[in-house]
Design a protein around this motif. Structure first.
Motif, PDB file in Angstrom:
ATOM      1  N   ASP A  33       0.847  -1.202   0.000  1.00  0.00           N
ATOM      2  CA  ASP A  33       0.000   0.000   0.000  1.00  0.00           C
ATOM      3  C   ASP A  33       0.879   1.248   0.000  1.00  0.00           C
ATOM      4  O   ASP A  33       1.894   1.312   0.695  1.00  0.00           O
ATOM      5  CB  ASP A  33      -0.891  -0.015   1.246  1.00  0.00           C
ATOM      6  N   THR A  85     -10.664   6.863  -4.212  1.00  0.00           N
ATOM      7  CA  THR A  85     -12.051   6.386  -4.088  1.00  0.00           C
ATOM      8  C   THR A  85     -13.117   7.454  -3.831  1.00  0.00           C
ATOM      9  O   THR A  85     -14.298   7.127  -3.822  1.00  0.00           O
ATOM     10  CB  THR A  85     -12.150   5.364  -2.930  1.00  0.00           C
ATOM     11  N   TYR A 150     -14.196   9.475 -11.223  1.00  0.00           N
ATOM     12  CA  TYR A 150     -13.936   8.264 -10.433  1.00  0.00           C
ATOM     13  C   TYR A 150     -14.487   7.024 -11.137  1.00  0.00           C
ATOM     14  O   TYR A 150     -13.760   6.064 -11.390  1.00  0.00           O
ATOM     15  CB  TYR A 150     -14.567   8.395  -9.031  1.00  0.00           C
ATOM     16  N   LYS A 154     -12.596   3.758 -12.856  1.00  0.00           N
ATOM     17  CA  LYS A 154     -12.831   2.366 -12.419  1.00  0.00           C
ATOM     18  C   LYS A 154     -13.292   1.509 -13.601  1.00  0.00           C
ATOM     19  O   LYS A 154     -12.865   0.357 -13.751  1.00  0.00           O
ATOM     20  CB  LYS A 154     -13.867   2.323 -11.289  1.00  0.00           C
TER      21      LYS A 154
HETATM   22  N1  LIG Z   1     -16.014   1.866  -0.004  1.00  0.00           N
HETATM   23  C1  LIG Z   1     -17.008   1.528  -0.807  1.00  0.00           C
HETATM   24  O1  LIG Z   1     -18.170   1.642  -0.460  1.00  0.00           O
HETATM   25  C2  LIG Z   1     -16.701   0.947  -2.185  1.00  0.00           C
HETATM   26  C3  LIG Z   1     -17.781   0.540  -2.980  1.00  0.00           C
HETATM   27  C4  LIG Z   1     -17.525  -0.043  -4.221  1.00  0.00           C
HETATM   28  C5  LIG Z   1     -16.211  -0.226  -4.628  1.00  0.00           C
HETATM   29  N2  LIG Z   1     -15.174   0.188  -3.850  1.00  0.00           N
HETATM   30  C6  LIG Z   1     -13.799  -0.071  -4.324  1.00  0.00           C
HETATM   31  O2  LIG Z   1     -13.182  -0.878  -3.337  1.00  0.00           O
HETATM   32  C7  LIG Z   1     -11.789  -0.561  -3.244  1.00  0.00           C
HETATM   33  C8  LIG Z   1     -11.452  -0.200  -1.808  1.00  0.00           C
HETATM   34  O3  LIG Z   1     -12.241   0.922  -1.406  1.00  0.00           O
HETATM   35  P1  LIG Z   1     -12.035   1.588   0.026  1.00  0.00           P
HETATM   36  O4  LIG Z   1     -13.290   2.278   0.367  1.00  0.00           O
HETATM   37  O5  LIG Z   1     -11.452   0.604   0.952  1.00  0.00           O
HETATM   38  O6  LIG Z   1     -10.924   2.676  -0.335  1.00  0.00           O
HETATM   39  P2  LIG Z   1      -9.977   3.549   0.583  1.00  0.00           P
HETATM   40  O7  LIG Z   1      -9.886   4.886  -0.054  1.00  0.00           O
HETATM   41  O8  LIG Z   1     -10.376   3.457   2.020  1.00  0.00           O
HETATM   42  O9  LIG Z   1      -8.552   2.804   0.461  1.00  0.00           O
HETATM   43  C9  LIG Z   1      -7.802   2.789  -0.715  1.00  0.00           C
HETATM   44  C10 LIG Z   1      -6.430   2.231  -0.362  1.00  0.00           C
HETATM   45  O10 LIG Z   1      -5.636   2.205  -1.574  1.00  0.00           O
HETATM   46  C11 LIG Z   1      -4.346   2.730  -1.271  1.00  0.00           C
HETATM   47  N3  LIG Z   1      -3.796   3.322  -2.496  1.00  0.00           N
HETATM   48  C12 LIG Z   1      -4.261   4.406  -3.181  1.00  0.00           C
HETATM   49  N4  LIG Z   1      -3.468   4.674  -4.224  1.00  0.00           N
HETATM   50  C13 LIG Z   1      -2.492   3.730  -4.230  1.00  0.00           C
HETATM   51  C14 LIG Z   1      -1.376   3.466  -5.066  1.00  0.00           C
HETATM   52  N5  LIG Z   1      -1.107   4.269  -6.111  1.00  0.00           N
HETATM   53  N6  LIG Z   1      -0.589   2.413  -4.783  1.00  0.00           N
HETATM   54  C15 LIG Z   1      -0.839   1.620  -3.710  1.00  0.00           C
HETATM   55  N7  LIG Z   1      -1.879   1.822  -2.852  1.00  0.00           N
HETATM   56  C16 LIG Z   1      -2.689   2.869  -3.117  1.00  0.00           C
HETATM   57  C17 LIG Z   1      -4.599   3.782  -0.194  1.00  0.00           C
HETATM   58  O11 LIG Z   1      -3.415   4.101   0.534  1.00  0.00           O
HETATM   59  C18 LIG Z   1      -5.655   3.075   0.655  1.00  0.00           C
HETATM   60  O12 LIG Z   1      -5.057   2.246   1.618  1.00  0.00           O
HETATM   61  C19 LIG Z   1     -11.544   0.556  -4.244  1.00  0.00           C
HETATM   62  O13 LIG Z   1     -11.039   0.000  -5.414  1.00  0.00           O
HETATM   63  C20 LIG Z   1     -12.928   1.143  -4.488  1.00  0.00           C
HETATM   64  O14 LIG Z   1     -13.013   1.694  -5.797  1.00  0.00           O
HETATM   65  C21 LIG Z   1     -15.393   0.785  -2.638  1.00  0.00           C
END
Ligand SMILES: NC(=O)c1ccc[n+]([C@@H]2O[C@H](COP(=O)([O-])OP(=O)(O)OC[C@H]3O[C@@H](n4cnc5c(N)ncnc54)[C@H](O)[C@@H]3O)[C@@H](O)[C@H]2O)c1
Length: 333
Positions: A33, A85, A150, A154
């Motif tokens: 990460d 995100t 965003y 995706k």
């Molecule tokens: N939270 C939701 O409700 C939701 C819903 C649908 C899909 N998603 C998808 O699920 C995944 C996780 O979402 P989340 O809410 O846990 O996100 P979040 O923003 O809490 O966490 C994202 C993580 O990715 C890491 N990151 C970002 N850029 C990076 C890079 N260049 N290299 C390495 N690490 C990197 C960040 O440090 C962080 O730990 C994402 O792909 C998001 O699109 C989330």
């Protein structure tokens, strides 16, 4: 089983890591990460000293580093949660979204193609299907109609995964979750924002009328769905993970206020954000056919989430500045 979890220091990734280490005594997990503003080692504090857990701070776009970590760790599965995100931020400044969510996925796919990994599971989103106001919930074959930078980034990641499966046979599964909620979610997102502001008796902004509909799933139930997909899913396929729990945003906020015994007068309607989708809704026949159902009822999940924020101020307090309580429209900043 050896899990390489990219983006595992964020909200959903850290909950997945916790779930896997609790559930399988033979699991080994390496979190890779970059630790952006949303990724925090505090999210992993309770697994940090577990002998089965390792952490590498690095960027998904760094092919050389990713290559060396994959070669050395030899994962059975790579799971990619890493992404920018927050939709509001993508409206202000789209470029980090393109970089991580498109170029990062491309970099990861290249590493998988060159090294021949057993399985890559890429986490996408229900937002790729776009606004489904007045329509039937969609299955995995529905067209993409992303509305924000965003969701467009995706959707691009998904398309690259599909192309790498078709052209190079990279063994990839795409997972499209609905809105997740629960512990360790960054305070900018709707549910933690509502809880933390309510706790301070500060106004809670709602975009427009608040009648936008989202489908909500407790984050541990998502971890379980993902575990099922890793073990039983078919390569080259996509799986929707709905919560079967559609709620209007205004209803979400009102329910939290009632559970916290706070007045509904805290709600303040503010200007809606541009391109705001009014509804996401997915069918879940494929994940249900693998034997998965959400376990946590909505009110129980909300109660657990509220309790967690009330008892873990150490986790969110350092993330809160005075501006956090301003009643503004963040996408304008
Ligand atoms: N939270 C939701 O409700 C939701 C819903 C649908 C899909 N998603 C998808 O699920 C995944 C996780 O979402 P989340 O809410 O846990 O996100 P979040 O923003 O809490 O966490 C994202 C993580 O990715 C890491 N990151 C970002 N850029 C990076 C890079 N260049 N290299 C390495 N690490 C990197 C960040 O440090 C962080 O730990 C994402 O792909 C998001 O699109 C989330």
């Amino acid at each position: 089983m050896r899990y390489l979890v990219i983006g595992g220091a964020g909200f959903m990734g850290s909950n997945f890591v916790r779930y896997i280490l609790r559930r399988y005594s033979d699991a080994e997990v390496l979190v890779y990460d970059k630790l952006t503003y949303a990724g925090r080692i505090e999210n992993l504090h309770d697994v940090w000293n577990d002998k089965r857990f390792r952490f590498v701070k690095a960027d998904i776009c760094d092919e050389e580093k990713l290559m060396s970590v994959v070669k050395e760790f030899e994962p059975d599965v790579i799971i990619n949660f890493a992404a920018e995100t927050h939709v509001d931020r993508s409206i202000n400044e789209p470029s980090p979204f393109l970089r991580t969510n498109v170029f990062g996925v491309f970099t990861l796919l290249e590493v998988c193609r060159k090294l021949g990994v057993p399985l890559l599971v890429h986490i996408s989103t229900d937002e790729v299907y776009g606004d489904l106001w007045g329509r039937e919930p969609v299955d995995e074959e529905a067209p993409f109609r992303p509305s924000s930078p965003y969701s467009a980034s995706k959707a691009s990641g998904d398309l690259l995964c599909q192309a790498y499966w078709r052209t190079y046979g990279v063994p990839v599964i795409i997972v499209r979750p609905c809105n997740n909620y629960g512990p360790y979610q960054y305070p900018e997102k709707l549910i933690p924002k509502t809880i933390i502001r309510a706790l301070h008796n500060r106004p809670i902004p709602i975009y427009g009328s608040g009648d936008q509909v989202r489908d909500w799933l407790y984050v541990e139930d998502f971890a379980e769905a993902l575990d099922v997909i890793v073990r039983k899913g078919s390569r080259g396929e996509a799986y929707n993970v709905p919560g079967f729990n559609e709620r209007r945003n205004i209803e979400v906020v009102e329910t939290i206020l009632k559970l916290m015994n706070k007045p509904l007068s805290l709600i303040k309607h503010v200007e809606d954000r541009p391109g705001h989708d009014r509804r996401y809704a997915m069918k879940g026949d494929k994940i249900q056919a693998l034997g998965w159902r959400p376990r946590t009822p909505w009110i129980e999940g909300l109660r657990k989430t509220i309790e967690w924020y009330l008892h873990n101020e150490w986790w969110w307090r350092p993330l809160i500045r005075d501006e956090y309580f301003e009643l503004d429209t963040p996408w304008r900043r």
